[in-house]
Design an enzyme around this catalytic site. Structure first.
Site, PDB file in Angstrom:
ATOM      1  N   ASP A  14      47.527  35.813  33.676  1.00 42.36           N
ATOM      2  CA  ASP A  14      47.835  36.163  35.057  1.00 42.36           C
ATOM      3  C   ASP A  14      46.970  35.315  35.994  1.00 42.36           C
ATOM      4  O   ASP A  14      45.974  34.711  35.569  1.00 42.36           O
ATOM      5  CB  ASP A  14      47.570  37.659  35.253  1.00 42.36           C
ATOM      6  CG  ASP A  14      47.780  38.116  36.675  1.00 42.36           C
ATOM      7  OD1 ASP A  14      48.857  37.861  37.224  1.00 42.36           O
ATOM      8  OD2 ASP A  14      46.845  38.726  37.247  1.00 42.36           O
ATOM      9  N   ASP A  16      46.309  35.922  40.139  1.00 42.04           N
ATOM     10  CA  ASP A  16      45.515  36.649  41.144  1.00 42.04           C
ATOM     11  C   ASP A  16      44.745  37.793  40.493  1.00 42.04           C
ATOM     12  O   ASP A  16      45.331  38.648  39.832  1.00 42.04           O
ATOM     13  CB  ASP A  16      46.432  37.219  42.230  1.00 42.04           C
ATOM     14  CG  ASP A  16      47.160  36.133  43.004  1.00 42.04           C
ATOM     15  OD1 ASP A  16      46.484  35.297  43.602  1.00 42.04           O
ATOM     16  OD2 ASP A  16      48.408  36.135  43.000  1.00 42.04           O
ATOM     17  N   ASP A 177      44.766  41.650  34.800  1.00 43.78           N
ATOM     18  CA  ASP A 177      43.754  42.470  35.478  1.00 43.78           C
ATOM     19  C   ASP A 177      44.278  43.824  35.924  1.00 43.78           C
ATOM     20  O   ASP A 177      43.542  44.569  36.576  1.00 43.78           O
ATOM     21  CB  ASP A 177      43.214  41.719  36.704  1.00 43.78           C
ATOM     22  CG  ASP A 177      44.226  41.664  37.856  1.00 43.78           C
ATOM     23  OD1 ASP A 177      45.395  41.301  37.593  1.00 43.78           O
ATOM     24  OD2 ASP A 177      43.849  41.982  38.994  1.00 43.78           O
TER      25      ASP A 177
END
Length: 225
Positions: A14, A16, A177
């Site tokens: 991922d 961001d 995240d």
């Protein structure tokens, strides 16, 4: 119990909140967009818990938060045009690579894993950001939130990315995240590891169903090949 990584052939990472702290970019672009529309600014805490589900979701939520009611389609389209212009103008200028990310990507590659970046961020935002931060060269593929018919937490983007990598989901690690990443990975059949420093919509990431958690990306134990 540490995740067994000996069977892995690839990793999907991922962007961001996992590789780059982009909250500053979001704040600046949204502030300029809200100024254009004559709306009050959004608080940093609101933006932090709203990012991660794609720019369209962020924009609609921010407009509703600022105006006190859901935006009309005309307002959204005008805001989207202004937001894109502002974001592309400052993309990466208020963002920093998290500690351990560059080293972690090197470890993944040294272990013989093929890498793909999969983000809900539009591809036109993601590619220049990776290039600006010196991360683009690590990835065989980069896919954005507009690359497929659906976004994470739907498993489709992960399944399509596995197809591009030529690896089975069970042998393709998802590194993210948030619950979005974990839910997509579980549904796709990918093992998933989450970093503890990301956004996760303002909720404690340790409460998410994942195989392991990392304080830094370079803490992932990988065999050298």
């Amino acid at each position: 119990m540490p995740l067994d990584t000996s069977h892995l052939q690839a990793a999907i990472v991922d962007l961001d909140g996992t590789m780059v702290d982009t909250l500053g970019d979001f704040m600046v672009a949204l502030t300029h967009m809200l100024d254009d529309l004559g709306l009050p600014h959004a608080e940093r805490a609101f933006v932090e818990r709203t990012i991660g589900k794609g720019s369209e979701h962020l924009l609609r939520s921010t407009l509703q938060h600022a105006a006190g009611e859901p935006p009309s389609q005309a307002m959204f389209e005008h805001a989207w045009q202004r937001y894109q212009q502002h974001y592309l103008a400052i993309n990466g200028q208020h963002a920093d690579v998290f500690p351990g990310v560059a080293e972690g990507l090197e470890l993944l590659r040294a272990a013989g894993l093929r890498l793909a970046c999969l983000t809900n961020k539009p591809l036109s935002f993601a590619q220049p950001l990776l290039a600006a931060k010196g991360l683009a060269g690590h990835f065989a593929f980069v896919f954005g939130g507009d690359s497929f018919e659906r976004k994470k937490p739907d498993p489709l983007p992960l399944l399509k990315t596995c197809q591009a990598l030529g690896t089975a989901p069970a042998r393709t690690l998802m590194l993210g995240d948030s619950a979005n990443d974990a839910q997509a990975a579980r549904a796709a059949g990918c093992p998933v590891v989450l970093v503890t420093y990301g956004y996760n919509h303002g909720e404690p990431v340790q409460a998410v169903d994942a195989d392991s958690f990392l304080d830094r990306l370079d803490q992932l134990a990988l065999p050298r090949r």
